[in-house]
Design an enzyme around this catalytic site. Structure first.
Site, short mmCIF file in Angstrom:
data_model
loop_
_atom_site.label_atom_id
_atom_site.label_comp_id
_atom_site.label_asym_id
_atom_site.label_seq_id
_atom_site.Cartn_x
_atom_site.Cartn_y
_atom_site.Cartn_z
N GLU A 22 -5.82 22.44 10.59
CA GLU A 22 -7.09 23.37 11.89
C GLU A 22 -8.15 23.80 10.81
OE1 GLU A 22 -9.02 24.08 15.35
OE2 GLU A 22 -7.23 22.48 14.66
N SER B 263 -8.41 24.98 7.85
CA SER B 263 -8.81 23.74 6.31
C SER B 263 -10.03 22.39 6.96
CB SER B 263 -7.89 23.64 5.33
OG SER B 263 -6.99 24.39 4.80
N GLU C 109 -7.29 23.47 -2.11
CA GLU C 109 -8.37 22.16 -1.26
C GLU C 109 -9.63 22.47 -1.06
OE1 GLU C 109 -4.53 21.21 1.68
OE2 GLU C 109 -6.45 22.24 2.18
N CYS D 17 -2.38 35.52 5.94
CA CYS D 17 -2.20 33.88 5.18
C CYS D 17 -1.32 33.64 4.80
CB CYS D 17 -3.09 33.33 5.42
SG CYS D 17 -3.17 30.96 5.69
#
Length: 410
Positions: A249, A251, A368, A359
């Protein structure tokens, strides 16, 4: 107690600011700036009529996010749930890294961080690069304009986290549909409950399968621990589900929104496109994390003891909301925060949170984003938005800020 705190108790507190000014859609809500300038720790009113504290200053947020007197226990009376559905269905959610404190939280976190060590994430780079290239190939072979969200931003992190967890990617449509409902700002309690229950039941069945037939994946590791009695199967399923939702969600929204921000700042895009230095690419991602601030419903907490901060007295049992986007546009921490500056040192941003609940997947998200931004603009140097800016619909009803679609051409 300060005069400001007394005034806030004697008058109607402002509503928690959510709406962004579409003249600058990357900026946090204007109301958070006003409150930060008045006092970075202020009372607000939320959907249920309660008046938690909204923390908008960078220094104050870091202090509270690292304070053991601030809890994520969503079952405590006064916890500032972000909608009716989350409040109504709190009893459905097993204990996990996301809603526990202290040693219980540390126990869950140790299990989950094994999947996101620097070594393991670095080993994933070739797979992430290959997946990115294949998705861009498919987009280039498809029709123009193409939607960057469905072509690249959403499938890339979904494929990667599914691969890590050991969740069949063919189920991605099911999870994406239900995860949207579970984090919809306007979801009814029934919608929220049904979406969560459907995903949880699927994940719980998968854990049970992996307890008897494990593979080399994260969910199998959780299943082994459940089989050994270290955790309950429901807790294993909850950890896997949390990782799956969070792993795609946030990224996905960063990829699409960051692409738009870079196209809006061509001088900064040139710096990114023309550099071959890994440090430059890595720093650019940190600045984009700061600038975009996509978690825009605030980190929800509750005070378990009295805390004095910024001249205010937060009492035990008071709800606390930490608005990360506002923190990252605090000029005391980031001069001229409205400027996207990829050469800025922004590693101290709070885009991934801070403190013990920071996180867990932040290293994966960084890799990513580093790969996708660099690859996308190198492979498609003529990439541009294929619709009027006013036609782009920005999200205001989800946990993560972003765009629903981003038509692109080249």
């Amino acid at each position: 107690m300060s005069d400001t705190a007394t005034e806030l108790r004697n008058e109607t507190a402002p509503h928690f600011p959510m709406d962004r000014d579409m003249r600058c859609p990357f900026a946090p809500p204007e109301g958070t700036r006003v409150l930060r300038e008045k006092n970075p720790v202020s009372r607000v009113e939320i959907w249920d009529g309660s008046n938690p504290w909204l923390v908008t200053g960078h220094e104050q947020q870091k202090a509270l996010l690292n304070d053991p007197r601030i809890s994520v226990d969503e079952t405590l009376p006064g916890f500032p749930h972000w909608n009716e559905g989350m409040a109504a269905n709190v009893s459905m959610r097993p204990k996990s890294v996301f809603n526990s404190d202290g040693e219980v939280h540390a126990h869950f976190r140790r299990m989950m961080t094994r999947a996101f060590t620097f070594k393991r994430v670095t080993a994933l780079r070739p797979f992430i690069q290959q997946t990115t290239d294949e998705l861009i190939d498919a987009m280039l072979d498809g029709p123009k304009p193409g939607d960057l969200v469905t072509a690249l931003a959403l499938p890339l992190p979904s494929i990667v986290i599914s691969q890590m967890l050991g969740v069949p990617y063919e189920n991605h449509a099911f999870f994406q549909e239900n995860s949207v409902k579970s984090v919809d700002r306007y979801a009814t309690p029934d919608d929220n409950m049904q979406a969560f229950a459907a995903m949880f039941m699927f994940m719980n069945e998968l854990v049970e399968q992996k307890m008897t037939d494990p593979a080399d994946d994260v969910l199998s590791d959780f299943a082994r621990r459940a089989k050994d009695g270290e955790i309950e199967p429901a807790e294993a399923a909850q950890m896997g589900l949390g990782m799956l939702i969070a792993g795609h969600e946030t990224s996905a929204n960063m990829i699409a929104l960051g692409t738009l921000a870079l196209l809006d700042n061509p001088d900064q895009l040139t710096l990114l496109r023309e550099s071959d230095e890994p440090e430059v690419i890595a720093n650019a991602v940190e600045e984009l994390m700061r600038y975009l601030g996509i978690i825009h419903n605030g980190q929800r907490r509750i005070a378990t003891e009295d805390i004095e901060i910024s001249g205010q007295q937060i009492r035990a049992g008071d709800g606390v909301i930490l608005e990360l986007g506002s923190s990252n546009w605090d000029p005391a921490a980031f001069p001229e925060p409205e400027k996207l500056d990829l050469s800025r040192s922004a590693r101290h941003h709070t885009g991934f949170g801070f403190g013990p609940h920071q996180c867990i997947g932040q290293q994966l998200a960084r890799v990513e984003l580093q790969i996708v931004y660099k690859t996308l603009f190198r492979r498609i140097p003529s990439l541009r938005v294929a619709c009027p800016r006013d036609d782009i619909e920005f999200k205001s009803d989800r946990l993560a800020y972003g765009v629903y679609a981003l038509p692109m051409t080249w």
